[in-house]
Design an enzyme around this catalytic site. Sequence first.
Site, PDB file in Angstrom:
ATOM      1  N   HIS A  51       0.821  -1.211   0.000  1.00 59.34           N
ATOM      2  CA  HIS A  51       0.000   0.000   0.000  1.00 59.34           C
ATOM      3  C   HIS A  51       0.855   1.260   0.000  1.00 59.34           C
ATOM      4  O   HIS A  51       0.374   2.328   0.367  1.00 59.34           O
ATOM      5  CB  HIS A  51      -0.897   0.032   1.236  1.00 59.34           C
ATOM      6  CG  HIS A  51      -1.764  -1.173   1.388  1.00 59.34           C
ATOM      7  ND1 HIS A  51      -2.774  -1.451   0.521  1.00 59.34           N
ATOM      8  CD2 HIS A  51      -1.751  -2.178   2.295  1.00 59.34           C
ATOM      9  CE1 HIS A  51      -3.377  -2.586   0.897  1.00 59.34           C
ATOM     10  NE2 HIS A  51      -2.766  -3.051   1.962  1.00 59.34           N
TER      11      HIS A  51
ATOM     12  N   HIS B  56      -8.072  -4.096  -0.593  1.00 58.64           N
ATOM     13  CA  HIS B  56      -7.626  -5.406  -1.071  1.00 58.64           C
ATOM     14  C   HIS B  56      -8.656  -6.003  -2.003  1.00 58.64           C
ATOM     15  O   HIS B  56      -8.643  -7.192  -2.278  1.00 58.64           O
ATOM     16  CB  HIS B  56      -7.399  -6.374   0.085  1.00 58.64           C
ATOM     17  CG  HIS B  56      -6.623  -5.803   1.196  1.00 58.64           C
ATOM     18  ND1 HIS B  56      -7.210  -5.175   2.261  1.00 58.64           N
ATOM     19  CD2 HIS B  56      -5.290  -5.727   1.402  1.00 58.64           C
ATOM     20  CE1 HIS B  56      -6.274  -4.748   3.077  1.00 58.64           C
ATOM     21  NE2 HIS B  56      -5.108  -5.059   2.594  1.00 58.64           N
TER      22      HIS B  56
END
Lengths: 331, 331, 209, 209
Positions: A59, A218
């Site tokens: 991320h 996700h």
Amino acid sequence: MTKVQKIINDPENIVAEVIDGLVLASHGRLRKLEDAPALLRTDIEPGKVALLVGGGSGHEPMYSAYVGRGLADASVCGNIFASPPPNHIHAATVAASQGKGVLYVYGNYAGDVMNFDMAAEMAAEDGIEVRTVLVNDDVATDKPEDRRGIGGAFYIVKIAGAACAEAKSLDEAEAVVRKAQASTRTIGVAVRAGSLPETGEPTFELGEGEIEIGLGVHGEPGVERSALMPADELTEKMIDRLVNDLPFRRGDRVAMLLNNLGATTQMELLIVNRKARQILGEKGIEVARTDIGAYFTSQEMAGFSITLIRLDDELERLIEAPCESLPFTHR
Amino acid sequence: MTKVQKIINDPENIVAEVIDGLVLASHGRLRKLEDAPALLRTDIEPGKVALLVGGGSGHEPMYSAYVGRGLADASVCGNIFASPPPNHIHAATVAASQGKGVLYVYGNYAGDVMNFDMAAEMAAEDGIEVRTVLVNDDVATDKPEDRRGIGGAFYIVKIAGAACAEAKSLDEAEAVVRKAQASTRTIGVAVRAGSLPETGEPTFELGEGEIEIGLGVHGEPGVERSALMPADELTEKMIDRLVNDLPFRRGDRVAMLLNNLGATTQMELLIVNRKARQILGEKGIEVARTDIGAYFTSQEMAGFSITLIRLDDELERLIEAPCESLPFTHR
Amino acid sequence: MSDRLTVDQTKAALVAAADAIIASTERLTKADQAIGDGDHGLGMARGMKAAKEALDKKPAATVGDLFKTVGMAIVSTSGGASGAVFGTLFTGAGKVLAADTLDAEGFATALAEGQKAVQARGKAEPGHKTMLDALAPAADAARAHAGAGLPVAARAAAKAAEEGAERTKDMVAQFGRARTLGDRALGHPDPGAISVTIILDAFASTIEG
Amino acid sequence: MSDRLTVDQTKAALVAAADAIIASTERLTKADQAIGDGDHGLGMARGMKAAKEALDKKPAATVGDLFKTVGMAIVSTSGGASGAVFGTLFTGAGKVLAADTLDAEGFATALAEGQKAVQARGKAEPGHKTMLDALAPAADAARAHAGAGLPVAARAAAKAAEEGAERTKDMVAQFGRARTLGDRALGHPDPGAISVTIILDAFASTIEG
Ligand SMILES: Nc1ncnc2c1ncn2[C@@H]1O[C@H](COP(=O)(O)OP(=O)(O)O)[C@@H](O)[C@H]1O
Ligand SMILES: Nc1ncnc2c1ncn2[C@@H]1O[C@H](COP(=O)(O)OP(=O)(O)O)[C@@H](O)[C@H]1O
Ligand SMILES: [Mg+2]
Ligand SMILES: [Mg+2]
Ligand SMILES: [Mg+2]
Ligand SMILES: [Mg+2]
């Protein structure tokens, strides 16, 4: 679907190489912990309340690039999209601790919660007090205990960093970060999937012309799958959901973050900003600060999230406070 | 190829809406010129040498987001990938001018050169002196007069902004920006095409598993089309070409920019940074400063460029000087 | 067939040229997609729409005023290389047309002056795979046929432009966004050269017709 | 068939379980791709490889030491939810195995303790579509068949786990990354429940074999 081409070496080494890359980019301000994939400031002020962040990798810049002066003191890097194990978190906790306790700030995901809790118990055995504030800003889920941590993590980490820098005690730091957490709401939209770097495969599928509002970082499902719509219409839908959730009220003063999930252009985010400001203006909500960029990504997912945080004088001061890290320097 | 989904409204209004979005994000520090798609600082210091930048839109944050204190005073926004016309450049020139002359900094593309030259002639008729420094950092082309302006534009604009803020004359500002220009080299690589927002169509085609080294920000061809290779091998090829071009020599001190062309992850850029530093270290080239992010994009093109600029004390001071703008704040 | 156009007739010929470009947007887009960045059609059409509006609004004492009006409109609205190049072409041509009629002599001189202005502005030369490869032979042909009257000269210019544009297929670009394409541009004509052809063809047709 | 495993025999059974997980990486990856983020197979395999190395190196006085070694290895190398959950399972089981042999009684108690520890750690309950939906029925079955000796109890546990994992197909996830999937998770079994089945099946086979 065609595989996504990634500029990497051995997928097994991604996390280790990213850490090396960050340490080198910091020009001496960060170091890697010897025995765990964790980053630490080299110049943690002695006696301060320590701030530790972390979670699954993939991320970037969240979380590791937010280690720096006025931000986090340490970050623990899990594998791609997987919580780090407790021994790594514990090692970083011990290294970051300056005797005043350690604040954990991370996203509300089952794996992270269990692993960080175990680490906190290990720290307690060493006599290090740990408090935890979970980031759970995603309004896509109804039950607050189920809410995921997404883009708003940036403001929480920023405020936590400034709060820990000045707090006299762990109690004091925790209290202000809890206030920030309670004041932050985010909604995301994805228009194309990102991929898992190990495989190059997309993490989910969206049909052509399809978008999903509320989709997680996700690929967790959101609140509404629909056809691609004009930016103005989409912005209106998203802002409405955000404003009604907290709710934000006429007269509120906020900071707004438009977070690029990966492959969306700044051009698009500026177009969204224009409409968002128009709607918020009509609702009498004053935007005191705007942040636009890739703050919490999901690989090359195309899409963005809008975060609003309601400010009071204390939160505004902390958000504007000086800090220094790779992607975000503000002195 | 599937069309790229864009979060926009009417494609005809993209540039106007982006300008509005930027003005709103600036919280009073920027304004739009009434009669031209151009952005101006609201607080240009009276009597300063003015810095004007610009070119085709679609590369955000380049150029318009680099208007701010310590950066450019004005930016003129052409249509997507098209130079602005001379009357718009001229209007911004008149508005930015503080009586000490105006420095133009923009990329070396035929259309831009002709239009900015025409504007400079119009300004001369008004008694406003204009000097031009073309950004031509791309080493993919051999002949210097053919070299395009790509990622290195960031360092040139940053230095030009700091130089114009302190320069006593246009001569003085121009001289230091020319030095910066002569010290800057960039090489790019694309692993996937970006798209034209008006049509959603990719601007060029790369076969599966294919990459192109030296490809330009509008899809102009590069020096070598080859199969996707490990990050380390690619980095070595790129650094070698850069270092041999200037050439950079043992003992040189440089700043390095890893510029995300759009859809590449910070994760990948950090992996590249690790290898780049290793190679430069072996060559005895000292990296004094690292910038990693999306500074000059080509829509959602996947790929990146590496820029090296050789520093002397003056350039280093100017690069580190305070500045303030949406994507890059550094006080 | 008129051998000498009035201001109004010249205006009609310019409007016809503008309409022809607007109608060819798609073709010009495709041509620029092949070797450039795909915006030539949009830019030219934007400029020519503005030119028509300006011709409508602005009074003209000489035919040169009309050409200048078109040039100014293109230069200030097209953007890109074509805005500068075609704007300069029309403005340059207008500068030498001080009379209130346009004859073959004036037409030939205007094309030659336009070419000179474009070369001065852009530093390209014939052979570099630009619109000059249509414009230069057109100017030459107009000069060669100036004695045969305006309709003949205009048609000769249009035909020479078309042949010139065709020849750009075999050229490697030296200027503009396509210059770095190298050999890959071979086989594709230059978009700007096609625009010159379209303009001159429409101009000739109006005169003929 | 041995009704009471020595430390070395228990170690062999644990190694067999580890090998079975490692061999199933692909299957577990697919299962987690369907309703999670696709990393369960990688995480479990990483943990089990580390467990085998640790079993090799670390001396064990009791069978409990072996389970704790496996648990510590998983918890410190798997990461994600499964690292915490399966690490806790083995560590919890190991805490009640203080003898130098493993019999049916110990096996049943260990599973029950492991279940308790997992629930305390993760706050999930049977029915929430997690590995508990394989583990809880397995623990119950082991207890119910404890009187029939270790091979019978171990096989009964493995069978109950398999049936429990199968039943997770009809459940809506309440915990883990899949919880926000809602109805879309229907029809897919829980990846962690499959892992429990694989572990218990390999364990039972070694004892039988
Ligand atoms: N220096 C130059 N001299 C003459 N014509 C030029 C020059 N540079 C470009 N052109 C012409 O401009 C055309 C491209 O126009 P356009 O696509 O609008 O511009 P851009 O290259 O800015 O996208 C080319 O086909 C060519 O004919
Ligand atoms: N709170 C919990 N209690 C018990 N098991 C859980 C819990 N949360 C998740 N699990 C188990 O973990 C499995 C997912 O593991 P894994 O994919 O490694 O973790 P992650 O969700 O972090 O990617 C699920 O299939 C489920 O069986
Ligand atoms: Mg995971
Ligand atoms: Mg163009
Ligand atoms: Mg073009
Ligand atoms: Mg998983």
